[in-house]
Scaffold this active site. Sequence first.
Site, PDB file in Angstrom:
ATOM      1  N   GLN A 128     -16.561 -50.544  37.164  1.00 51.65           N
ATOM      2  CA  GLN A 128     -15.899 -52.162  36.792  1.00 51.65           C
ATOM      3  C   GLN A 128     -14.753 -52.339  37.483  1.00 51.65           C
ATOM      4  O   GLN A 128     -13.744 -51.888  37.927  1.00 51.65           O
ATOM      5  CB  GLN A 128     -14.962 -51.962  35.472  1.00 51.65           C
ATOM      6  CG  GLN A 128     -14.710 -53.115  34.822  1.00 51.65           C
ATOM      7  CD  GLN A 128     -13.865 -52.862  33.592  1.00 51.65           C
ATOM      8  OE1 GLN A 128     -12.870 -52.041  33.493  1.00 51.65           O
ATOM      9  NE2 GLN A 128     -14.006 -53.594  32.381  1.00 51.65           N
ATOM     10  N   TYR A 130     -11.956 -54.711  37.792  1.00 50.01           N
ATOM     11  CA  TYR A 130     -10.938 -55.787  37.280  1.00 50.01           C
ATOM     12  C   TYR A 130      -9.486 -55.635  37.836  1.00 50.01           C
ATOM     13  O   TYR A 130      -9.283 -56.685  38.641  1.00 50.01           O
ATOM     14  CB  TYR A 130     -10.965 -55.495  35.581  1.00 50.01           C
ATOM     15  CG  TYR A 130     -12.066 -56.277  34.988  1.00 50.01           C
ATOM     16  CD1 TYR A 130     -13.238 -56.482  35.640  1.00 50.01           C
ATOM     17  CD2 TYR A 130     -11.868 -56.224  33.585  1.00 50.01           C
ATOM     18  CE1 TYR A 130     -14.161 -57.108  34.627  1.00 50.01           C
ATOM     19  CE2 TYR A 130     -12.893 -56.901  32.796  1.00 50.01           C
ATOM     20  CZ  TYR A 130     -14.146 -57.356  33.229  1.00 50.01           C
ATOM     21  OH  TYR A 130     -14.885 -57.788  32.683  1.00 50.01           O
ATOM     22  N   GLU A 246     -15.522 -53.239  25.424  1.00 56.97           N
ATOM     23  CA  GLU A 246     -14.811 -52.433  26.144  1.00 56.97           C
ATOM     24  C   GLU A 246     -13.845 -51.802  24.934  1.00 56.97           C
ATOM     25  O   GLU A 246     -13.459 -50.485  24.960  1.00 56.97           O
ATOM     26  CB  GLU A 246     -13.615 -52.519  27.336  1.00 56.97           C
ATOM     27  CG  GLU A 246     -12.864 -51.584  27.815  1.00 56.97           C
ATOM     28  CD  GLU A 246     -12.206 -52.086  29.015  1.00 56.97           C
ATOM     29  OE1 GLU A 246     -11.926 -51.193  29.911  1.00 56.97           O
ATOM     30  OE2 GLU A 246     -11.968 -53.155  29.189  1.00 56.97           O
ATOM     31  N   ASN A 385      -0.564 -51.423  25.414  1.00 56.98           N
ATOM     32  CA  ASN A 385      -0.203 -51.660  24.364  1.00 56.98           C
ATOM     33  C   ASN A 385       0.659 -52.911  23.834  1.00 56.98           C
ATOM     34  O   ASN A 385       0.499 -53.521  22.829  1.00 56.98           O
ATOM     35  CB  ASN A 385       0.818 -50.607  23.474  1.00 56.98           C
ATOM     36  CG  ASN A 385      -0.289 -49.242  23.327  1.00 56.98           C
ATOM     37  OD1 ASN A 385      -1.483 -49.218  23.473  1.00 56.98           O
ATOM     38  ND2 ASN A 385       0.250 -48.149  22.627  1.00 56.98           N
ATOM     39  N   GLU A 386       1.469 -53.179  24.668  1.00 54.57           N
ATOM     40  CA  GLU A 386       2.338 -54.524  24.448  1.00 54.57           C
ATOM     41  C   GLU A 386       1.453 -55.610  24.366  1.00 54.57           C
ATOM     42  O   GLU A 386       1.527 -56.647  23.804  1.00 54.57           O
ATOM     43  CB  GLU A 386       3.224 -54.652  25.451  1.00 54.57           C
ATOM     44  CG  GLU A 386       4.566 -53.348  25.265  1.00 54.57           C
ATOM     45  CD  GLU A 386       4.024 -52.227  25.914  1.00 54.57           C
ATOM     46  OE1 GLU A 386       4.928 -51.162  25.739  1.00 54.57           O
ATOM     47  OE2 GLU A 386       2.992 -52.251  26.667  1.00 54.57           O
TER      48      GLU A 386
END
Length: 399
Positions: A128, A130, A246, A385-386
């Site tokens: 991938q 990205y 994902e 996480n934020e």
Amino acid sequence: MDTSFSDEHEAFREQARAFLDANLPEDLKRAQRLCPGVFLDYEHNIRWHRILHRQGWVAPAWPKEHGGPGWDLTRRYLWSTEATRAEAPSLAPMGLGMCGPMLIGYGTEAQKAELLPRILSGEDYWCQGYSEPGSGSDLASLKLAAVSDGHFYRLNGSKIWTTHAHYANKMFCLVRTCDGERPQQGITFLLLDMDSPGIRVEPIVFASGTHEVNQVFFDDVQVPKANIVGREHEGWTVAKYLLEFERGGGGAAGYQTALDRVRRLAAQAPQEGGALIDDPDYRRRLDAADVKLQAIKATEFRIMAALSKGQPPGPESSIMKNFGADIGQALTELALEALGAQAAPHQPEALVPGRNVPPIGPESGLTVLPRYFNLRASSIAGGTNEVQKNIVAKLVLGL
């Protein structure tokens, strides 16, 4: 919430167990136990991939018309749970779990006909493209330039944290084809061959000593425009669709296996007056991890209920991503504490399947320190996480 299964599904569970008993070799189980990172190496996961392909079970979530087994959500859940409990190797998700479903949703008929069978067989192994050095969680700021040249693009720039790019022969990636009013505009979703002239793969070795990810450099790489998925300049829509796959996997069975392993290590760790598992503070932290695990299981069922009604995973996938990162890190911390000084020796040779190098301490402790280091990144990889909390705040709380 009723989480019991029908007689038909229980019969399928027994079928899955029988298949695993008959077809999962012991050396592949041991390779999975010794896996120090998130993804098992190519040599072992492709062997299991081909075994499952012969059975027709390699892509549980794919519809039957595209080569999948046509399982309902419950069968997929049961298969995932039983395979994890049996210590089956983890398969690389980039092709089967991400690129394949994305092509089914957005690919042309020609792309589906050519690429889906090759993903199923393992002939194509995907990575991938990205993240970039300056574009991680802020993915829309990506800058890998794809300049139009007749029926081709010419790519210049780089991608980073590219898992298994050193094994892959294919990449799906996001490229910048023009600048728009918003950063999400002008991004195109593109497929490419990793052996294209001008591509260079450089390894990134983790603090644990494992090599899973890479930086990939593009120097005037020519890619046909026929490899666009979706519409030119509108790849952000395709990317968002793919990210739901994902982040949609819960993995509760894997966390349960890890929690059980921690409990065994703690029961063997001597402490004054007994074992570490008898320590009230340690047991409290074990119980807190177990509570979070039960919440993950419940959320998995909520996602299954939504999917059964034809709804996408939605913000629940972001919730699961955060929960998974948190509990994974917590379990590695508990395991490290249980192993104590036996976690300190650097034993890379003992982690290689087939080497038969005697470990220092219990064999189940060999992966504790590498996984502790590797999972530090789980609260960043795949969207921090934020960022996931902002998604939940917007889509669930309306903030």
